[in-house]
Design a protein around this motif. Structure first.
Motif, mmCIF file in Angstrom:
data_model
loop_
_atom_site.group_PDB
_atom_site.id
_atom_site.type_symbol
_atom_site.label_atom_id
_atom_site.label_comp_id
_atom_site.label_asym_id
_atom_site.label_seq_id
_atom_site.Cartn_x
_atom_site.Cartn_y
_atom_site.Cartn_z
ATOM 1 N N LEU A 81 -33.775 -11.110 -27.176
ATOM 2 C CA LEU A 81 -34.338 -11.266 -28.363
ATOM 3 C C LEU A 81 -33.716 -11.785 -29.354
ATOM 4 N N ASP A 82 -33.587 -13.113 -29.589
ATOM 5 C CA ASP A 82 -32.620 -13.707 -30.568
ATOM 6 C C ASP A 82 -33.112 -13.933 -31.825
ATOM 7 N N ASN A 83 -34.587 -13.444 -32.098
ATOM 8 C CA ASN A 83 -35.131 -13.446 -33.407
ATOM 9 C C ASN A 83 -34.971 -12.088 -34.114
ATOM 10 N N CYS A 84 -33.983 -11.119 -33.600
ATOM 11 C CA CYS A 84 -33.707 -9.764 -34.187
ATOM 12 C C CYS A 84 -32.289 -9.651 -34.564
ATOM 13 N N GLN A 85 -32.242 -9.157 -35.786
ATOM 14 C CA GLN A 85 -30.825 -8.782 -36.066
ATOM 15 C C GLN A 85 -30.751 -7.588 -36.636
ATOM 16 N N PHE A 86 -29.440 -6.861 -36.968
ATOM 17 C CA PHE A 86 -29.217 -5.545 -37.196
ATOM 18 C C PHE A 86 -28.072 -5.347 -38.061
ATOM 19 N N VAL A 87 -28.252 -4.578 -39.323
ATOM 20 C CA VAL A 87 -27.174 -4.480 -40.134
ATOM 21 C C VAL A 87 -26.945 -3.143 -40.531
ATOM 22 N N LYS A 88 -25.771 -2.492 -40.738
ATOM 23 C CA LYS A 88 -25.415 -1.360 -41.076
ATOM 24 C C LYS A 88 -25.171 -1.104 -42.617
ATOM 25 N N ALA A 89 -26.135 -0.428 -43.012
ATOM 26 C CA ALA A 89 -26.028 -0.405 -44.721
ATOM 27 C C ALA A 89 -27.136 0.914 -45.264
ATOM 28 N N ASN A 90 -26.963 1.295 -46.372
ATOM 29 C CA ASN A 90 -27.583 2.529 -46.806
ATOM 30 C C ASN A 90 -28.880 1.743 -47.443
ATOM 31 N N VAL A 91 -29.895 2.126 -46.905
ATOM 32 C CA VAL A 91 -31.329 1.478 -47.109
ATOM 33 C C VAL A 91 -31.874 1.461 -48.438
ATOM 34 N N PHE A 92 -31.473 2.516 -49.271
ATOM 35 C CA PHE A 92 -31.861 2.378 -50.697
ATOM 36 C C PHE A 92 -31.142 1.351 -51.534
ATOM 37 N N ASP A 93 -29.801 1.413 -51.095
ATOM 38 C CA ASP A 93 -28.969 0.501 -51.956
ATOM 39 C C ASP A 93 -29.413 -1.030 -51.326
ATOM 40 N N LEU A 94 -29.598 -1.072 -50.281
ATOM 41 C CA LEU A 94 -29.981 -2.634 -49.639
ATOM 42 C C LEU A 94 -31.372 -3.118 -50.172
ATOM 43 N N LEU A 95 -32.246 -2.113 -50.519
ATOM 44 C CA LEU A 95 -33.576 -2.773 -50.986
ATOM 45 C C LEU A 95 -33.506 -2.841 -52.718
ATOM 46 N N ARG A 96 -32.536 -2.186 -53.244
ATOM 47 C CA ARG A 96 -32.057 -2.626 -54.629
ATOM 48 C C ARG A 96 -31.366 -3.772 -54.557
ATOM 49 N N GLU A 97 -30.497 -4.497 -53.754
ATOM 50 C CA GLU A 97 -29.969 -5.621 -53.676
ATOM 51 C C GLU A 97 -30.892 -6.653 -53.522
ATOM 52 N N HIS A 98 -31.916 -6.459 -52.380
ATOM 53 C CA HIS A 98 -33.056 -7.684 -52.055
ATOM 54 C C HIS A 98 -33.843 -7.709 -53.368
ATOM 55 N N ILE A 99 -33.900 -6.723 -54.048
ATOM 56 C CA ILE A 99 -35.034 -6.943 -55.248
ATOM 57 C C ILE A 99 -34.261 -7.668 -56.176
ATOM 58 N N GLU A 100 -32.697 -7.208 -56.490
ATOM 59 C CA GLU A 100 -32.154 -8.378 -57.491
ATOM 60 C C GLU A 100 -31.849 -9.705 -57.132
ATOM 61 N N GLN A 101 -31.754 -9.928 -55.722
ATOM 62 C CA GLN A 101 -32.008 -11.213 -55.238
ATOM 63 C C GLN A 101 -33.183 -12.280 -54.984
ATOM 64 N N GLU A 102 -34.202 -11.159 -55.467
ATOM 65 C CA GLU A 102 -35.716 -11.753 -55.327
ATOM 66 C C GLU A 102 -35.924 -12.307 -53.976
ATOM 67 N N ARG A 103 -35.478 -11.429 -52.805
ATOM 68 C CA ARG A 103 -35.804 -11.879 -51.735
ATOM 69 C C ARG A 103 -37.228 -11.176 -51.240
ATOM 70 N N VAL A 104 -37.967 -11.808 -50.520
ATOM 71 C CA VAL A 104 -39.382 -11.455 -50.317
ATOM 72 C C VAL A 104 -39.477 -11.549 -48.469
ATOM 73 N N TRP A 105 -40.574 -10.393 -48.223
ATOM 74 C CA TRP A 105 -40.622 -10.262 -46.748
ATOM 75 C C TRP A 105 -42.104 -10.273 -46.511
ATOM 76 N N ASP A 106 -42.557 -10.417 -45.302
ATOM 77 C CA ASP A 106 -43.853 -10.425 -44.788
ATOM 78 C C ASP A 106 -44.394 -9.201 -44.498
ATOM 79 N N MET A 107 -43.255 -8.293 -44.115
ATOM 80 C CA MET A 107 -43.518 -6.786 -43.735
ATOM 81 C C MET A 107 -42.146 -6.123 -43.851
#
Length: 392
Positions: free
Chosen positions: A263-289
């Motif tokens: 599965l080359d369409n799958c990646q993983f990262v070690k992070a605190n979920v709460f912190d990562l979500l805040r970062e993505h909000i600040e970066q204005e990233r969007v997801w489909d799911m």
């Protein structure tokens, strides 16, 4: 056999099918060896069945669902056989499944998970712990090809039962890596060092649902553990799936699972979920799911308020990252937080940020984690899928 008597008017819940009698419901709490088989009677002397007694525990008597005179290897073999028939009826020839789910299988305080030729047992009560040899013997008879049995007795519940914590092989040999398949995916499970009994089997069907909804979507899997939802999303032709977990060992296993499944369409990262979500909000990233499958936030009623706050923040953050038409997959394994509680959180948080949600799917724990209707404690997993509705 020792007979214990309930105080007046304490029998109704037990007559209705509940399997626990609490210490403060008994007329007397006599000294006895923890785990002894006893008969429980109502105040009028009528029998409520037999079960295991522990004077050290708040749950003083764990009933076995009938009149059991001897809890030997033959008794466990009969119960295990019945449980296996139920699992085969709903799961077919799955390699990994829960054979015994405690009270739901009338075996209060016992968990048994099967992973191919390896079995993991968890004994959460003195009665079961005292009969470890009989349980192992019955499992070896039911599964003659089993190569090894592990006890993962590390839950703090054991401390309340006056039991020590143990994590060891109790019979046979167990390889460092146990190979199984789930939903067509190869998994390498490290049962000797993994969490709880090795893998979160209760989400088996829900992972399948996520896979069916992931085609051409960018998927964020929060609290991914060893990759479960993200792997199923990638297998379901997601354009990209990103799994996030704070455990380095879990992320390492998830990356290995992506590799062995090609599965080359799958990646993983070690992070605190709460912190990562805040970062993505600040970066204005969007997801489909966005998938939220956090660990339990409350083990006691005193922790419920904090749990509700945690679920509120998680779901609010996830909603901010979803584009119109996106899917929020919100799950909770906290038994003390009901589906109604979770729905209320989603309603309030979506209204708060002015996003309309449409509930498109609801699920629960897999059939190998059945629910005993008379014991709400056996129903714990909530799984909700919402679509974010755009402007018409």
């Amino acid at each position: 056999m020792l007979t214990l008597t309930l105080k007046p008017r304490e029998e109704r819940r037990l007559r209705d099918g509940h399997l626990w009698a609490f210490r403060d419901e008994l007329v007397a709490v006599p000294q006895a060896e923890p785990g002894e088989l006893v008969r429980l009677v109502a105040h009028d002397g009528s029998s409520l069945g037999t079960g295991f007694y522990n004077p050290l525990s708040k749950i003083a008597v764990r009933l076995l669902g009938g009149e059991v005179d001897v809890a030997d290897a033959d008794f466990f073999y009969r119960r295990f056989t019945s449980s296996k028939v139920l699992r085969q009826r709903f799961l077919g020839q799955e390699e990994a499944y829960r054979l015994v789910f405690g009270e739901a299988d009338m075996l209060s305080g016992l968990i048994v998970d099967v992973y191919g030729q390896t079995i993991v047992i968890q004994m959460l009560s003195a009665g079961m712990d005292r009969r470890k040899a009989e349980i192992v013997d019955a499992l070896r008879r039911l599964y003659p090809d089993v190569s090894g049995i592990i006890e993962k007795n590390t839950a703090q519940t054991r401390v309340k039962e006056g039991l020590v914590l143990v994590d060891a092989v109790v019979w046979g040999e167990v390889p460092e890596v146990v190979l199984v398949q789930e939903n067509g995916l190869k998994l390498e499970l490290r049962l000797l060092t993994g969490q709880k009994t090795g893998y979160f089997l209760d989400q088996k069907f829900n992972r399948r649902v996520v896979g069916s909804l992931s085609r051409d979507r960018q998927v964020l899997d929060c609290f991914c553990n060893v990759g479960g939802f993200a792997l199923n999303a990638a297998q379901g032709h997601a354009s990209m799936a990103l799994g996030v977990d704070s455990s380095e060992s879990a992320i390492s296993s998830a990356m290995r699972h992506a590799e062995i499944n090609g599965l080359d369409n799958c990646q993983f990262v070690k992070a605190n979920v709460f912190d990562l979500l805040r970062e993505h909000i600040e970066q204005e990233r969007v997801w489909d799911m966005v998938i939220l499958d956090p660990p339990s936030f409350a083990k006691s009623r005193s922790a419920i308020r904090g749990a509700l706050a945690g679920y509120s923040e998680l779901n609010r953050s996830a909603l901010k990252l979803l584009r119109p038409g996106g899917l929020l997959v919100s799950s909770s394994c906290t038994q003390l937080v009901s589906e109604h509680d979770l729905l209320d959180i989603l309603y309030r948080e979506s209204a708060r940020i002015r996003k309309r949600l449409r509930l498109v799917h609801r699920g629960s724990q897999a059939p190998d984690h059945p629910v005993l209707l008379s014991m709400p404690e056996t129903q714990y997993l909530k799984f909700l899928v919402f679509e974010v509705i755009g402007d018409p």
